[in-house]
Write an enzyme that holds these catalytic residues in place. Structure first.
Site, PDB file in Angstrom:
ATOM      1  N   ASP A  99      -6.865   4.247  -4.967  1.00 38.43           N
ATOM      2  CA  ASP A  99      -7.482   4.104  -3.643  1.00 38.43           C
ATOM      3  C   ASP A  99      -8.191   5.428  -3.374  1.00 38.43           C
ATOM      4  OD1 ASP A  99      -7.213   4.062  -0.345  1.00 38.43           O
ATOM      5  OD2 ASP A  99      -7.347   2.054  -1.198  1.00 38.43           O
ATOM      6  N   LYS A 116       0.862  -1.179   0.000  1.00 43.57           N
ATOM      7  CA  LYS A 116       0.000   0.000   0.000  1.00 43.57           C
ATOM      8  C   LYS A 116       0.898   1.229   0.000  1.00 43.57           C
ATOM      9  CE  LYS A 116      -4.517   0.495  -0.051  1.00 43.57           C
ATOM     10  NZ  LYS A 116      -5.437  -0.374  -0.795  1.00 43.57           N
TER      11      LYS A 116
END
Length: 445
Positions: free
Chosen positions: A164, A124
């Site tokens: 995201d 991430k």
């Protein structure tokens, strides 16, 4: 495995990283018994290795705004685990971004990707940069500066980012364009790209669509159907839009959406042009849902409140982490909710999860429910490698199959002696075992 000892050690090394520690604790509690039945895991210190990221890349992002002023932000990439494939996970641009949140997301991503059965590790990344209120030119310059600090750590067989919160097709396109220029290769590398340069059909809808396919499987397991159910959805962005669209297509009625300003209750259901209006609201950049009630007077806006107070059959948190707390869970249970599925990552607090499980309310965690997004990203990677673009029908069929398989894994590992399916336990054990087996097979590295 001594859970408390591991958590105390982590907290001492990473003080104040509450989201990360919460995510680790949830997994450890679920896998304790199966871990202790494998002494080889203890000898190889699998847990101690698995809860720490492989590496964290931190860098300064310097860019120039439209006024000619120099701005500085912090960029991150947490490459958590690549035991089963190249690092894979989104990039988040939001003022709230910090290492705790990115480590929690990277940790969750590792198991989520394992559940898809596709060869993808967990990662991430992101920045404390907020696109809200920025011009298109400013966003482009920031994205290009971000990739200048990160590109050497990326690659189709090394690390493949995606979007995201705060990062959609526009931002992915700007980052991929700069990456492609720097490496002088057209290797895909990013997913969530535009259809004209390697993107996959169904990708924008995939997280929401996949979640509803998972919910379908959960209901089918109980010999039930989603048709005719009322659904509470939180959020109003891409994920909530996809979930609302697919729920409506499957015959359910979505009666709520929400934003930072409060929530909308629409007793007639969010359908047709109202679903399209969600995209308009998001495109305005205002991050509020109140205008929905002005546009559709049959709806009511409740400022500063959350949608979980409404009586519904199904609750779908679609916004952000820890958005549904213990009090919300008690209200839902008292109102007779039949099923709760996290479409956001770690959308429920531990207190909420305990309430659902103790009341035997059907509940499933985000790492299983929302895996459709990264699964379709994995399918985009396959299409890029083949230099092909599959039809929407083919992508959707593969997505449907992947979500059914994830549900099967959860049932296999989460069914308790009384027949209750603990989806949280099932998802965590299934993902953990795949990653642990891969780490064992590759030695102590």
């Amino acid at each position: 495995m001594d859970i408390n000892s591991i958590l105390n050690s982590l907290e001492a090394k990473h003080p104040g990283e509450k989201e990360y520690l919460q995510a680790v604790k949830e997994v450890l509690i679920c896998v304790e018994d199966v871990y202790n039945s494998h002494p080889e895991f203890e000898k190889a210190k699998i847990i101690e290795r698995m809860v720490e990221p492989d590496r964290i890349v931190t860098f300064r992002v310097t860019w120039v705004d439209d006024r000619g002023e120099v701005q500085n932000n912090i960029g991150y990439r947490v490459q958590f685990n690549n035991a089963i494939g190249p690092y894979k996970g989104g990039i988040r641009f939001h003022a709230s971004v910090n290492l705790s949140i990115l480590k929690f997301l990277g940790f969750e991503q590792t198991f989520k990707n394992a559940l898809t059965t596709l060869p993808m590790g967990g990662a991430k990344g992101g920045s404390d940069f907020s696109p809200r209120g920025k011009s298109d030119a400013e966003i482009m310059r920031f994205c290009q500066a971000f990739i200048l600090g990160l590109w050497k750590n990326l690659g189709p067989d090394r690390d493949v980012p995606a979007g995201d919160i705060g990062v959609g097709g526009r931002e992915v396109g700007y980052m991929y364009g700069m990456y492609k220029k720097l490496v002088n290769e057209c290797t895909g590398t990013f997913t969530g790209k535009g259809l004209s340069f390697g993107g996959s059909l169904v990708r924008p809808e995939a997280t929401g669509f996949g979640a509803l396919y998972f919910v379908q499987s959960m209901l089918a397991e109980k010999n039930d159907s989603i048709e005719g159910k009322t659904v509470a959805v939180s959020g109003f962005g891409n994920v909530a839009w996809g979930a609302t669209l697919k729920a409506t297509q499957l015959g359910a009625k979505v009666v709520t959406i929400s934003g930072p300003d409060g929530y909308i209750y629409d007793p007639e259901g969010v359908s047709g042009e109202k679903i399209d209006y969600l995209l308009y609201l998001r495109a305005t950049g205002e991050d509020i849902v109140a205008p929905y009630a002005e546009r559709f007077p049959e709806a009511t806006f409740y400022p500063g409140r959350k949608p979980w107070e409404q009586k519904v059959d199904i609750a779908l948190p679609c916004a952000t982490q820890n958005e549904l707390d213990g009090d919300d869970a008690k209200t839902l249970v008292e109102n007779g909710v039949e099923l709760v599925a996290e479409v956001s990552n770690m959308g429920c607090t531990p207190e909420a999860i305990d309430t659902f499980i103790n009341s035997r309310t059907t509940y499933a965690p985000g790492k299983a429910v929302n895996a459709g997004g990264v699964a379709t990203s994995g399918l985009e990677m396959s299409q890029n490698a083949e230099h092909l673009q599959w039809s929407a029908e083919e992508v959707d069929a593969r997505l449907h199959e992947i979500m059914r398989n994830i549900h099967t894994q959860c049932v296999a590992h989460g069914t308790e002696p009384d027949g209750f399916i603990n989806y949280m336990k099932g998802a965590n054990i299934a993902g953990f075992m795949k990653v642990a087996d891969a780490m064992m097979g590759q030695g102590i590295i």
